[in-house]
Write an enzyme that holds these catalytic residues in place. Structure first.
Site, PDB file in Angstrom:
ATOM      1  N   GLN A 177       0.903  -1.059  -0.072  1.00 54.94           N
ATOM      2  CA  GLN A 177       0.148   0.092   0.041  1.00 54.94           C
ATOM      3  C   GLN A 177       1.012   1.356  -0.070  1.00 54.94           C
ATOM      4  OE1 GLN A 177      -3.115   0.931  -0.190  1.00 54.94           O
ATOM      5  NE2 GLN A 177      -2.487   2.891  -0.115  1.00 54.94           N
ATOM      6  N   CYS A 178       1.202   1.847  -1.180  1.00 55.14           N
ATOM      7  CA  CYS A 178       2.056   2.864  -1.171  1.00 55.14           C
ATOM      8  C   CYS A 178       1.517   4.234  -0.928  1.00 55.14           C
ATOM      9  CB  CYS A 178       2.624   2.707  -2.571  1.00 55.14           C
ATOM     10  SG  CYS A 178       3.734   1.440  -2.631  1.00 55.14           S
ATOM     11  N   GLN A 179       0.245   4.474  -1.214  1.00 55.74           N
ATOM     12  CA  GLN A 179      -0.279   5.808  -1.019  1.00 55.74           C
ATOM     13  C   GLN A 179      -0.247   6.191   0.353  1.00 55.74           C
ATOM     14  OE1 GLN A 179      -4.328   6.760  -2.499  1.00 55.74           O
ATOM     15  NE2 GLN A 179      -3.859   8.767  -2.626  1.00 55.74           N
TER      16      GLN A 179
ATOM     17  N   TYR B 202      -7.811   0.017   4.086  1.00 51.50           N
ATOM     18  CA  TYR B 202      -8.705   1.070   3.251  1.00 51.50           C
ATOM     19  C   TYR B 202     -10.044   0.272   2.764  1.00 51.50           C
ATOM     20  CZ  TYR B 202      -5.257   4.322   3.791  1.00 51.50           C
ATOM     21  OH  TYR B 202      -3.959   5.193   4.389  1.00 51.50           O
TER      22      TYR B 202
ATOM     23  N   GLU C 270      -6.978   2.334  -5.351  1.00 51.71           N
ATOM     24  CA  GLU C 270      -7.042   2.435  -6.958  1.00 51.71           C
ATOM     25  C   GLU C 270      -5.869   2.077  -7.702  1.00 51.71           C
ATOM     26  OE1 GLU C 270      -7.072   5.065  -4.773  1.00 51.71           O
ATOM     27  OE2 GLU C 270      -6.060   6.988  -5.671  1.00 51.71           O
TER      28      GLU C 270
ATOM     29  N   HIS D 103     -16.101   4.017  -7.013  1.00 53.20           N
ATOM     30  CA  HIS D 103     -15.209   4.927  -6.632  1.00 53.20           C
ATOM     31  C   HIS D 103     -13.887   4.961  -7.097  1.00 53.20           C
ATOM     32  CE1 HIS D 103     -13.478   8.028  -3.790  1.00 53.20           C
ATOM     33  NE2 HIS D 103     -12.327   7.337  -3.950  1.00 53.20           N
ATOM     34  N   GLU D 104     -13.361   3.725  -6.837  1.00 50.41           N
ATOM     35  CA  GLU D 104     -11.958   3.331  -7.203  1.00 50.41           C
ATOM     36  C   GLU D 104     -11.724   3.142  -8.804  1.00 50.41           C
ATOM     37  OE1 GLU D 104     -10.087   3.585  -4.968  1.00 50.41           O
ATOM     38  OE2 GLU D 104     -11.423   3.228  -3.163  1.00 50.41           O
TER      39      GLU D 104
ATOM     40  N   HIS E   9     -11.313   6.516 -10.123  1.00 56.12           N
ATOM     41  CA  HIS E   9      -9.836   6.975 -10.069  1.00 56.12           C
ATOM     42  C   HIS E   9      -9.059   6.643 -11.332  1.00 56.12           C
ATOM     43  CE1 HIS E   9      -9.306   8.846  -5.917  1.00 56.12           C
ATOM     44  NE2 HIS E   9      -9.635   7.549  -5.583  1.00 56.12           N
TER      45      HIS E   9
ATOM     46  N   GLU F   6      -9.469  13.205  -5.023  1.00 54.34           N
ATOM     47  CA  GLU F   6     -10.768  12.384  -4.099  1.00 54.34           C
ATOM     48  C   GLU F   6     -11.993  13.428  -4.660  1.00 54.34           C
ATOM     49  OE1 GLU F   6     -10.506   9.566  -3.233  1.00 54.34           O
ATOM     50  OE2 GLU F   6      -8.354   9.245  -3.193  1.00 54.34           O
TER      51      GLU F   6
ATOM     52  N   ASP G  89      -0.255  11.321   5.611  1.00 52.68           N
ATOM     53  CA  ASP G  89      -1.184  10.312   6.385  1.00 52.68           C
ATOM     54  C   ASP G  89      -2.014  10.998   7.269  1.00 52.68           C
ATOM     55  OD1 ASP G  89      -0.877   8.372   4.484  1.00 52.68           O
ATOM     56  OD2 ASP G  89       0.208   6.956   5.968  1.00 52.68           O
TER      57      ASP G  89
ATOM     58  N   TYR H 262     -12.272  14.829   0.308  1.00 56.51           N
ATOM     59  CA  TYR H 262     -13.283  14.087  -0.531  1.00 56.51           C
ATOM     60  C   TYR H 262     -14.497  15.064  -0.522  1.00 56.51           C
ATOM     61  CZ  TYR H 262     -10.627   9.756   0.156  1.00 56.51           C
ATOM     62  OH  TYR H 262      -9.987   8.664   0.183  1.00 56.51           O
TER      63      TYR H 262
ATOM     64  N   ARG I 216      -9.940  -2.584   8.529  1.00 53.61           N
ATOM     65  CA  ARG I 216     -10.198  -1.046   7.704  1.00 53.61           C
ATOM     66  C   ARG I 216     -10.304  -0.048   8.672  1.00 53.61           C
ATOM     67  NH1 ARG I 216     -15.432  -0.492   3.858  1.00 53.61           N
ATOM     68  NH2 ARG I 216     -15.130   1.581   3.238  1.00 53.61           N
ATOM     69  N   MET I 217      -9.298   0.925   8.554  1.00 58.53           N
ATOM     70  CA  MET I 217      -9.100   2.003   9.323  1.00 58.53           C
ATOM     71  C   MET I 217     -10.360   2.871   9.607  1.00 58.53           C
ATOM     72  SD  MET I 217      -5.378   3.646   8.991  1.00 58.53           S
ATOM     73  CE  MET I 217      -5.447   3.950   7.264  1.00 58.53           C
ATOM     74  N   LYS I 218     -11.312   3.042   8.764  1.00 59.94           N
ATOM     75  CA  LYS I 218     -12.566   3.477   8.625  1.00 59.94           C
ATOM     76  C   LYS I 218     -13.323   2.806   9.858  1.00 59.94           C
ATOM     77  CE  LYS I 218     -16.868   4.385   5.948  1.00 59.94           C
ATOM     78  NZ  LYS I 218     -17.696   4.038   4.816  1.00 59.94           N
TER      79      LYS I 218
END
Ligand code: BES
Ligand code: ZN
Length: 638
Positions: free
Chosen positions: A166-168, A296, A300, A324-325, A328, A347, A404, A412, A592-594
């Site tokens: 996960q680079c972003q 996440y 994308e 959504h993805e 992107h 976003e 981050d 968004y 998932r952080m959400k």
């Protein structure tokens, strides 16, 4: 208030806007991105530009390392003005570097938090403008790598280990040295050796047997992409078709469910998006369903969107994540924010396209419904930061900051609302004409908010319609870009939410007797709107009422983690002790952080011991990014 003057910010914008307007006019001859405008990279990308990256990497599941060589092709952007190439790195072990096939002089400087350690590679005498040179770096990741999670077979839920990257936003630098900025785009070749099936953010071109029963997986990404879109995953993965250009990949035992969840919508999403913007440019659009620790909802990565398994809820109610993805593929992956300070361009535009896809398929009131949910999330974020906070602006300052840490719903939803405001200002038909023009103009490029402004103004003033010109002349760009807090709230069509708020009102009366019919036939999103409103009750529900609600409406029986976690947040607010163990259990099954972050914050408020115990128990399950965030949320690190 919203219209108050912002003297300092105004000066900044006017200055930058002029620069952007002139760079727009000169666009055919001068690339506007040739000043280093990204504060979150240590690379000297204004002097050297990565043109192509070849990653020759072996995945070692036992050592939990990636190792091999990365070959970077650079173009000199100046005439012998720079005699070193500086690259981003973070916690990498580098053994040797070659420059045009001869050993190079190099120096890995000390870390400069939060951006990592700059790698200086000497280029004796520099290079003439336009010259190309090749840098070959032998590299291995370390146990401090923040870009990869290595899962044991048990964590991956099967017999095999698993890894994913996960680079972003700025984690690619912990995989290999690179210009880790969204302002630089490179084509990629991936040569990946792994004992297990592997996917990447490029098109698969071949697989060949390698040594010791391993396989070489080869991919090409011919569309230039920024480093944050480099992606790999490897594990016990099987695939099934979900559309003419799409497949889903997941563990063999989950394949059938994942296929069912996505196949009804995949191709029509693509067709709608293509009508709004222009044809899909990447060849395939595939979805990889990751193990539950994926931090996440979706990421994308080109060719393969990475997605949380929580979207496979058995009701096709979370496919908006895929809309959504997929969006992107135009906003973000083709047209990219030049730095994380302009993240709204990625976003906000993606939310706009996602909601247009939803509206095309389910009708305009559906778009308003999604907007109402988004508006509530925006209010919550603004409230959490404080209405004056820098990160509540559309264009933010990130000098010295880890992007981050600035991540929130604000880019968004404030970004969406800016575009939605522009759409209504010029009229939907006119805005529809602007969309492909904007995406064509910046396809393959990175841009800042001032270039967006210049493009928008040029398009609408050149229409030759005095009424439209008068309207766009009135846009207060500075206020939209720099005013913190909430933007003006538009009117929404409330047809989908009216019944939710009616039930919310009913629950405000202590003696309301609920019936399971109350929420019968409601969509998951309607239940969410209801739960989120109840979460705002002041005083909160009593524990008994909270339990009664859960039992009558079967919130805990739901397969949909969105519903479960929203209900648990109500329980935590109600200090319903009987729910705490359930919260702790859920926190051991999703990463998932959400969901994880609000649940930990809520649990921490009512039972810190249990929150800490739950974190300790599961810390290896969480992705390094998630773990770091929860540590901060729980006050374990600053
Ligand atoms: N690109 C983001 C995820 C991301 C953002 C990762 C910043 C790292 C840093 C992705 O497109 C996204 O927005 N995901 C959302 C999906 C939702 C808005 C439908 C998510 O993860 O919740
Ligand atoms: Zn997104």
């Amino acid at each position: 208030m919203w219209r108050s003057s912002l003297t300092r910010a105004s000066k900044v914008t006017i200055f930058q806007s002029r620069a952007a307007v002139s760079s727009f006019r000169n666009a055919s001859t001068v690339s506007p991105s040739r000043m280093a405008r990204d504060p979150n990279t240590l690379s000297n990308y204004a002097s050297w530009l990565t043109k192509h990256t070849t990653a020759n990497l072996r995945l070692d599941f036992d050592k939990k390392r990636l190792s091999g060589s990365v070959l970077l092709e650079f173009e000199s952007l100046t005439n012998k003005e720079s005699d070193e190439i500086i690259l981003d790195t973070s916690f990498l072990s580098i053994s040797s570097i070659g420059l045009n096939s001869t050993p190079a002089k190099w120096d890995l400087k000390p870390r400069s938090e939060p951006f990592g350690a700059p790698l200086h590679i000497s280029v004796p005498n520099g290079a003439s403008k336009g010259d190309r040179l090749m840098v070959d770096i032998e590299v291995e990741t370390t146990d401090k790598c923040t870009a990869v999670q290595w899962l044991t077979p048990a964590q991956a839920g099967g017999k095999h280990p698993y890894m994913f990257s996960q680079c972003q936003a700025i984690h690619c630098r912990s995989l290999f040295p690179c210009q880790d900025t969204p302002d630089v785009k490179s084509t990629f070749t991936f040569n990946i050796v792994s004992p297990l099936p592997t996917v990447a953010s490029g098109l698969s071109i071949a697989t060949k047997p390698a040594e010791a029963g391993e396989t070489l997986y080869m991919f090409e990404q011919k569309v230039p992409i920024p480093a944050y879109l480099f992606a790999l995953a490897s594990g016990d993965i099987a695939t099934a078709p979900i559309g003419p250009r799409s497949k889903v990949a997941t563990s063999p035992s989950e394949l059938e469910g994942a296929k069912w969840e996505l196949e009804a919508d995949m191709e029509r999403f693509m067709e709608v998006a293509e009508k709004i913007v222009f044809p899909y440019k990447w060849g395939e659009y595939n979805v990889l369903i990751l193990p539950p620790s994926f931090p996440y909802g979706g990421m994308e990565n080109p060719i393969y969107t990475f997605a949380t398994p929580t979207i496979i809820s058995g009701d096709r109610q979370n496919v908006d994540v895929i809309a959504h993805e997929l969006s992107h593929s135009w906003s973000g992956n083709l047209v990219t924010n030049c730095s994380w300070e302009h993240f709204w361009l990625n976003e906000g535009w993606t939310m706009y396209l996602e909601r247009r896809i939803g509206a095309a398929i389910h009708g305009e009131p559906q778009r308003d419904f999604s907007c109402i949910i988004g508006w509530k999330a925006l209010e919550d974020s603004v409230e959490r930061y404080g209405a004056d906070h820098e990160f509540t602006k559309l264009v933010i300052k990130l000098e010295g900051e880890d992007p981050d840490d600035a991540f929130s719903t604000i880019p968004y939803e404030k970004g969406f609302h800016f575009l939605y405001y522009l759409e209504r200002l010029v009229g939907k038909d006119n805005f529809d004409k602007f969309i492909p023009v904007y995406f064509t103009r910046f396809s393959g490029k990175s841009l800042d908010s001032y270039e967006f402004k210049a493009t928008f103004l040029e398009f609408f003033t050149s229409l030759g319609d005095p009424e439209i010109k008068a309207k766009v002349d009135e846009i207060d760009w500075d206020e939209w870009f720099y005013k913190p807090g909430l933007p003006p709230k538009p009117d929404f069509d409330t047809s989908y939410v009216d019944m939710c708020y009616k039930l919310v009102d009913a629950w405000k009366h202590k003696h309301y007797k609920p019936s399971s019919d109350d929420v019968k036939d409601w969509s998951a999103n309607q239940k969410l709107v209801f739960l989120e409103a109840v979460e705002r009750f002041d005083p909160p529900l009593s524990p008994q009422r909270c339990q009664e609600m859960g039992a009558k409406y079967d919130f805990l029986l739901s397969q949909n983690v969105e519903i479960k976690s929203a209900y648990y947040l109500v329980c935590l607010d109600a200090k319903d002790k009987s729910s705490y163990e359930g919260v702790a259990e859920l926190l051991g099954t999703i990463g998932r952080m959400k969901f994880v972050r609000p649940l930990f914050r809520g649990l921490n408020k009512v039972d810190r011991d249990l929150a800490l115990k739950t974190f300790k128990k599961n810390e290896d399950f969480y992705h390094p990014i998630c773990k770091g965030m929860v540590e901060k949320d729980l006050g374990l690190t600053s």
